[in-house]
Design a protein around this motif. Structure first.
Motif, PDB file in Angstrom:
ATOM      1  N   ALA A 157       0.826  -1.207   0.000  1.00  0.00           N
ATOM      2  CA  ALA A 157       0.000   0.000   0.000  1.00  0.00           C
ATOM      3  C   ALA A 157       0.861   1.259   0.000  1.00  0.00           C
ATOM      4  N   LEU A 201       2.265   0.888  -4.451  1.00  0.00           N
ATOM      5  CA  LEU A 201       1.252   1.732  -5.088  1.00  0.00           C
ATOM      6  C   LEU A 201       1.838   3.091  -5.443  1.00  0.00           C
ATOM      7  N   GLU A 211      -2.797   2.859   7.477  1.00  0.00           N
ATOM      8  CA  GLU A 211      -2.711   2.630   6.044  1.00  0.00           C
ATOM      9  C   GLU A 211      -3.615   1.467   5.606  1.00  0.00           C
ATOM     10  N   ILE A 212      -3.532   0.348   6.346  1.00  0.00           N
ATOM     11  CA  ILE A 212      -4.374  -0.791   5.973  1.00  0.00           C
ATOM     12  C   ILE A 212      -5.848  -0.434   6.154  1.00  0.00           C
ATOM     13  N   GLN A 229      -6.928   1.765   3.184  1.00  0.00           N
ATOM     14  CA  GLN A 229      -7.052   0.988   1.956  1.00  0.00           C
ATOM     15  C   GLN A 229      -8.300   0.105   1.982  1.00  0.00           C
ATOM     16  N   ARG A 249      -8.849  -6.217  -4.533  1.00  0.00           N
ATOM     17  CA  ARG A 249      -7.735  -5.794  -3.681  1.00  0.00           C
ATOM     18  C   ARG A 249      -8.239  -5.041  -2.461  1.00  0.00           C
ATOM     19  N   GLN A 250      -9.271  -4.213  -2.664  1.00  0.00           N
ATOM     20  CA  GLN A 250      -9.844  -3.510  -1.502  1.00  0.00           C
ATOM     21  C   GLN A 250     -10.434  -4.507  -0.521  1.00  0.00           C
ATOM     22  N   MET A 265      -7.721  -6.030   1.382  1.00  0.00           N
ATOM     23  CA  MET A 265      -7.244  -5.113   2.424  1.00  0.00           C
ATOM     24  C   MET A 265      -8.139  -5.207   3.665  1.00  0.00           C
TER      25      MET A 265
END
Lengths: 270, 326
Positions: A118, A122, B52-53, B56, B290-291, B294
């Protein structure tokens, strides 16, 4: 009678517990040993139908990414450890850092990959050795901090006090007394951390990805031994599976050598 | 001797002991700030990881909400994502691994700390167990595919044929499945449990053991009624931390569990875990999937953080209590 049974049972359990290691080492030597040759270290991974080949690029990739991880995590880790052991051991920040470092040692390695994906992949727009190295650094940090702090704490209080009495500043005490005296312990931690991440694959899966070619720059997908083993283990081709075993043997040898090295350095001298 | 001379020559013999000069104080400040920020970096790193995770995962959280956790379909075409099978597989495999690895780990810890072996042999055996922790996960995976699965398949299929009415043996073992994954996971948990349990047993004061023997207990009475209960807190923490390790283990599981999104009690059925879902789906996932992945990572993060924090906290608490510092 009951006592004898329990003792026998304990012996049995202990013996069974050592079977996996023996079996793994045996398989590595039997399956991987036969393929050991110079070309493993100089050639590129073969496609499915090809014969021969090696994993020179994967060894190089692993070494480069572990080096990047070390370059990031060793300075930060040792500085943080110095903070924990000598600069301000009882502050709130120190307590939090210590606690979170311990929690991070149990952090699933794949999440380091997700995080770095991430943040780095990215942003850069592609997979790279740099991203792989950063993911490994996240995993190295807690081990280095905690072992280095232990090593620095072992330096006798009296030596530090004597140095302060001679007019040393705190940083001089750390540079000239604590670090040299605690060096064996610190090195042990660093080498253990290196050994641990050298075998990691989960954090590299989607940061460094893999590559069938030699490394040209740090900004492109990069091969590693562990990912090669993972990829080849599910292949239907005999040649690639043999290479997976040979790569496992090389990887385990690297990891074990580092482990033994850390033991030799860290052994208490009396 | 003038003061200028003293501050100029740090190595001259006359200047062994003196107050720090201005440059030295500046260096000291710089070093303090560096050390301070490095420590702070760890705290920020953990916060950044969570943030961050979380960020996302946000779109997926908005799209799927809580049904993500209770749904059992993972269909990229229909954009339906549910991770209940993965959560089930994660907990099931980790519990199985803990059951086996925990039993072996604690027994090994007793074996190594309660004078079963002469000290030198005990060192050798301890090294064997520690080396087990050094073997990379992916090598265990390879070993599992080519050694464990073929080794247990006959027994598994015999169990299925004779005791197939039990839900645990409800399917046959065709290859990858929960049992081989849990067995290899158990081997990987063993060193963690053994190491922390050994520390806990060694923390029990020698006098406590002596007192037990003094009252005429046999070795096993002393172990079972005195040593283990005294070290119980530490051993419990060892199990919790071993459980945490099992929850997040990835590669060996991704290679051995079969990556099949189903909920089954059968030990021989293929299953999935959160970590191996990430490992197998992430590299080829499109933006939407991908989301969702996450979001799955966030769930895994929350579970492992909670378990590890609990274990670390327990360990600190019991270590403090046994070693007598308040």
């Amino acid at each position: 009678m009951r006592s004898g049974l329990l003792t026998a049972g304990t012996w049995l359990v202990a013996l069974i517990a050592s079977v996996p290691l023996i079996s793994v080492l045996y398989m590595l030597i039997v399956q991987g040993g036969g393929r050991l040759s110079a070309e493993l270290f100089t050639e590129l991974p073969p496609a499915g139908f090809e014969m021969g080949g090696g994993f020179g690029n994967a060894i190089l990739g692993t070494v480069v990414m572990v080096a990047i991880a070390s370059a990031i995590s060793i300075p930060i880790g040792i500085l943080a450890a110095a903070y924990l052991s000598d600069v301000d051991p009882d502050s709130k920040l120190a307590q939090w850092t210590r606690f979170l470092a311990k929690v991070l040692t149990g952090f699933p390695s794949i999440l380091a990959g997700v995080f770095v994906y991430a943040v780095v992949v990215l942003a850069m727009g592609r997979y790279s050795a740099l991203a792989g190295g950063i993911a490994l650094a996240v995993l190295m940090l807690p081990t280095i901090i905690l072992t280095a702090e232990e090593a620095m704490k072992m330096v006798p209080r009296k030596m530090k006090d004597a140095a302060i009495g001679m007019g040393c500043t705190r940083s001089q005490v750390i540079w000239q007394i604590v670090l040299p005296t605690g060096l064996p312990g610190i090195l042990t931690g660093v080498i253990l951390a290196v050994a641990r991440v050298a075998g990691e694959s989960a954090p590299l899966l989607f940061t460094a990805l893999f590559s069938n070619y030699w490394l040209n720059s740090l900004g492109e997908p990069t091969a590693s031994l562990s990912i090669l083993i993972y990829n080849f283990s599910s292949m239907p081709f005999e040649n690639q599976i043999e290479l997976a075993w040979a790569a496992s043997l090389v990887l385990v040898l690297i990891v074990l050598v580092f482990n033994i090295l850390s033991r030799l350095i860290g052994r208490p001298k009396i | 001797m003038s003061s200028a001379e003293i501050s100029a020559g740090a190595s001259t013999e006359a200047a062994i002991s003196r107050p720090p000069g201005r440059n030295e104080r500046l260096a000291d400040r710089t070093f303090s700030i560096l050390a301070h920020s490095s420590a702070l970096a760890i705290v920020l790193l953990v916060a950044y990881i969570l943030w961050e995770i979380g960020i996302q995962a946000l779109p997926a959280i908005a799209d799927n909400g809580i049904s993500f956790i209770f749904g059992s379909v993972w269909d990229v075409q229909k954009s339906t994502f549910g991770i209940l099978p993965a959560i089930w597989g994660t907990l099931y495999s980790a519990l199985m691994a803990l059951l086996i690895g925990g039993f072996f780990g604690i027994t090994v810890a007793i074996f190594l700390t309660q004078d079963f072996l002469p000290p030198r042999l005990s060192m050798v055996f301890r090294t064997v167990i520690e080396m087990l922790a050094a073997i990379p996960s992916v090598v265990f995976g390879l070993w599992g595919i080519f050694v464990v699965i073929p080794a247990i398949r006959p027994l598994a299929n015999w169990l299925h044929e004779t005791l197939g009415w039990l839900p645990f043996f409800g399917t046959s073992l065709s290859g990858p499945g929960l049992l081989p994954a849990a067995l290899v996971l158990a081997i990987m948990v063993l060193p963690t449990v053994a190491a922390i349990s050994q520390d806990a047993l060694q923390l029990v004061p020698f006098r406590t053991k002596e007192a037990a023997y003094g009252m005429g207990t046999t070795r096993w009475e002393a172990i079972l009624k005195v040593m283990l209960p005294t070290a119980a807190g530490g051993i419990f923490s060892a199990l919790v931390l071993g459980f945490g390790r099992a929850l997040g283990e990835t590669m060996a599981l991704a290679m051995l569990i079969g990556n099949s999104n189903q909920i089954s009690l059968s030990l021989f059925a293929p299953a999935n875990t959160l970590a191996s879902l990430l490992a197998s789906s992430f590299p080829e996932a499109g933006a939407i999937e991908r989301q969702a992945l996450m979001y799955a990572a966030l769930v895994l993060l929350a579970i492992t953080l909670a378990v590890n924090m609990f274990g670390t906290f327990m360990l600190a608490l019991t270590t403090r209590r046994i070693s007598g510092k308040s």
